[in-house]
Scaffold this motif. Sequence first.
Motif, PDB file in Angstrom:
ATOM      1  N   SER A  51     137.690  43.395  -5.179  1.00  0.00           N
ATOM      2  CA  SER A  51     138.021  43.230  -6.584  1.00  0.00           C
ATOM      3  C   SER A  51     139.309  42.420  -6.744  1.00  0.00           C
ATOM      4  CB  SER A  51     138.167  44.606  -7.245  1.00  0.00           C
ATOM      5  OG  SER A  51     138.515  44.473  -8.598  1.00  0.00           O
ATOM      6  N   LEU A  52     140.299  42.726  -5.930  1.00  0.00           N
ATOM      7  CA  LEU A  52     141.561  41.974  -5.997  1.00  0.00           C
ATOM      8  C   LEU A  52     141.392  40.554  -5.499  1.00  0.00           C
ATOM      9  CD1 LEU A  52     144.146  44.647  -4.800  1.00  0.00           C
ATOM     10  CD2 LEU A  52     143.862  43.719  -7.108  1.00  0.00           C
ATOM     11  N   ASP A  53     140.620  40.375  -4.420  1.00  0.00           N
ATOM     12  CA  ASP A  53     140.386  39.028  -3.908  1.00  0.00           C
ATOM     13  C   ASP A  53     139.699  38.161  -4.953  1.00  0.00           C
ATOM     14  OD1 ASP A  53     141.517  39.773  -1.535  1.00  0.00           O
ATOM     15  OD2 ASP A  53     139.625  39.912  -0.426  1.00  0.00           O
ATOM     16  N   LYS A  54     138.756  38.749  -5.652  1.00  0.00           N
ATOM     17  CA  LYS A  54     138.067  38.004  -6.703  1.00  0.00           C
ATOM     18  C   LYS A  54     139.033  37.643  -7.821  1.00  0.00           C
ATOM     19  CE  LYS A  54     134.220  38.354  -9.915  1.00  0.00           C
ATOM     20  NZ  LYS A  54     133.190  39.226 -10.463  1.00  0.00           N
ATOM     21  N   LEU A  55     139.908  38.577  -8.142  1.00  0.00           N
ATOM     22  CA  LEU A  55     140.862  38.356  -9.224  1.00  0.00           C
ATOM     23  C   LEU A  55     141.800  37.201  -8.918  1.00  0.00           C
ATOM     24  CD1 LEU A  55     142.165  39.277 -11.888  1.00  0.00           C
ATOM     25  CD2 LEU A  55     143.548  40.862 -10.544  1.00  0.00           C
ATOM     26  N   VAL A  56     142.358  37.163  -7.750  1.00  0.00           N
ATOM     27  CA  VAL A  56     143.358  36.144  -7.441  1.00  0.00           C
ATOM     28  C   VAL A  56     142.816  34.997  -6.607  1.00  0.00           C
ATOM     29  CG1 VAL A  56     145.287  37.742  -7.611  1.00  0.00           C
ATOM     30  CG2 VAL A  56     144.211  37.382  -5.409  1.00  0.00           C
ATOM     31  N   ARG A  69     146.304  29.847 -15.667  1.00  0.00           N
ATOM     32  CA  ARG A  69     145.390  30.804 -16.293  1.00  0.00           C
ATOM     33  C   ARG A  69     145.523  32.224 -15.769  1.00  0.00           C
ATOM     34  NH1 ARG A  69     140.951  30.589 -18.774  1.00  0.00           N
ATOM     35  NH2 ARG A  69     140.047  32.139 -17.392  1.00  0.00           N
ATOM     36  N   TYR A  70     146.439  32.480 -14.865  1.00  0.00           N
ATOM     37  CA  TYR A  70     146.429  33.773 -14.180  1.00  0.00           C
ATOM     38  C   TYR A  70     146.570  34.940 -15.137  1.00  0.00           C
ATOM     39  CZ  TYR A  70     151.522  34.253 -14.460  1.00  0.00           C
ATOM     40  OH  TYR A  70     152.802  34.400 -14.913  1.00  0.00           O
ATOM     41  N   LYS A  71     147.373  34.800 -16.192  1.00  0.00           N
ATOM     42  CA  LYS A  71     147.521  35.923 -17.130  1.00  0.00           C
ATOM     43  C   LYS A  71     146.194  36.215 -17.831  1.00  0.00           C
ATOM     44  CE  LYS A  71     152.447  35.467 -18.008  1.00  0.00           C
ATOM     45  NZ  LYS A  71     153.480  35.196 -18.999  1.00  0.00           N
ATOM     46  N   GLN A  72     145.497  35.172 -18.230  1.00  0.00           N
ATOM     47  CA  GLN A  72     144.202  35.370 -18.883  1.00  0.00           C
ATOM     48  C   GLN A  72     143.194  35.955 -17.908  1.00  0.00           C
ATOM     49  OE1 GLN A  72     143.568  35.044 -22.214  1.00  0.00           O
ATOM     50  NE2 GLN A  72     141.703  36.119 -21.635  1.00  0.00           N
ATOM     51  N   ASP A  73     143.217  35.520 -16.653  1.00  0.00           N
ATOM     52  CA  ASP A  73     142.310  36.064 -15.644  1.00  0.00           C
ATOM     53  C   ASP A  73     142.560  37.560 -15.439  1.00  0.00           C
ATOM     54  OD1 ASP A  73     141.127  33.604 -15.291  1.00  0.00           O
ATOM     55  OD2 ASP A  73     142.281  33.108 -13.491  1.00  0.00           O
ATOM     56  N   VAL A  74     143.814  37.969 -15.397  1.00  0.00           N
ATOM     57  CA  VAL A  74     144.148  39.392 -15.255  1.00  0.00           C
ATOM     58  C   VAL A  74     143.643  40.166 -16.465  1.00  0.00           C
ATOM     59  CG1 VAL A  74     146.040  41.061 -15.161  1.00  0.00           C
ATOM     60  CG2 VAL A  74     146.111  39.015 -13.721  1.00  0.00           C
ATOM     61  N   LEU A  75     143.893  39.655 -17.663  1.00  0.00           N
ATOM     62  CA  LEU A  75     143.429  40.325 -18.874  1.00  0.00           C
ATOM     63  C   LEU A  75     141.908  40.439 -18.900  1.00  0.00           C
ATOM     64  CD1 LEU A  75     145.797  38.743 -21.559  1.00  0.00           C
ATOM     65  CD2 LEU A  75     145.822  41.100 -20.724  1.00  0.00           C
ATOM     66  N   ASP A  76     141.210  39.383 -18.500  1.00  0.00           N
ATOM     67  CA  ASP A  76     139.746  39.418 -18.462  1.00  0.00           C
ATOM     68  C   ASP A  76     139.252  40.456 -17.450  1.00  0.00           C
ATOM     69  OD1 ASP A  76     139.755  37.375 -20.315  1.00  0.00           O
ATOM     70  OD2 ASP A  76     139.256  35.799 -18.870  1.00  0.00           O
ATOM     71  N   HIS A  77     139.905  40.516 -16.303  1.00  0.00           N
ATOM     72  CA  HIS A  77     139.513  41.478 -15.275  1.00  0.00           C
ATOM     73  C   HIS A  77     139.705  42.902 -15.768  1.00  0.00           C
ATOM     74  CE1 HIS A  77     138.836  43.128 -11.296  1.00  0.00           C
ATOM     75  NE2 HIS A  77     139.930  43.845 -11.443  1.00  0.00           N
ATOM     76  N   VAL A  78     140.855  43.183 -16.367  1.00  0.00           N
ATOM     77  CA  VAL A  78     141.131  44.535 -16.866  1.00  0.00           C
ATOM     78  C   VAL A  78     140.167  44.882 -17.983  1.00  0.00           C
ATOM     79  CG1 VAL A  78     142.843  45.952 -18.055  1.00  0.00           C
ATOM     80  CG2 VAL A  78     143.535  44.524 -16.112  1.00  0.00           C
ATOM     81  N   ALA A  79     139.912  43.949 -18.876  1.00  0.00           N
ATOM     82  CA  ALA A  79     138.979  44.187 -19.978  1.00  0.00           C
ATOM     83  C   ALA A  79     137.574  44.491 -19.442  1.00  0.00           C
ATOM     84  CB  ALA A  79     138.938  42.994 -20.917  1.00  0.00           C
TER      85      ALA A  79
END
Length: 83
Positions: A51-56, A69-79
Amino acid sequence: MRINARLDDSYAEKLEFLQSATRLSLSDIVRDSVDRYYEAVLAEQKRKRASLDKLVGAFSGGPPDGSTRYKQDVLDHVAGKHA
């Protein structure tokens, strides 16, 4: 390795039940239990790591716009986890 553990009566009853139901020795039951617990913890760690590897994008080089885009990617992952 020898193991010496203190267990309350409820665990002693569970072990006695397992010995009776499976006809395995206490050592075999402990070995099987450790194997099953090990596999469960290992699988959970792999799931979290994936899950973390996919995120980053740790092993894929990451997306080309990852630094912007990293902040948006984190928000999308959490959502996605809480949807």
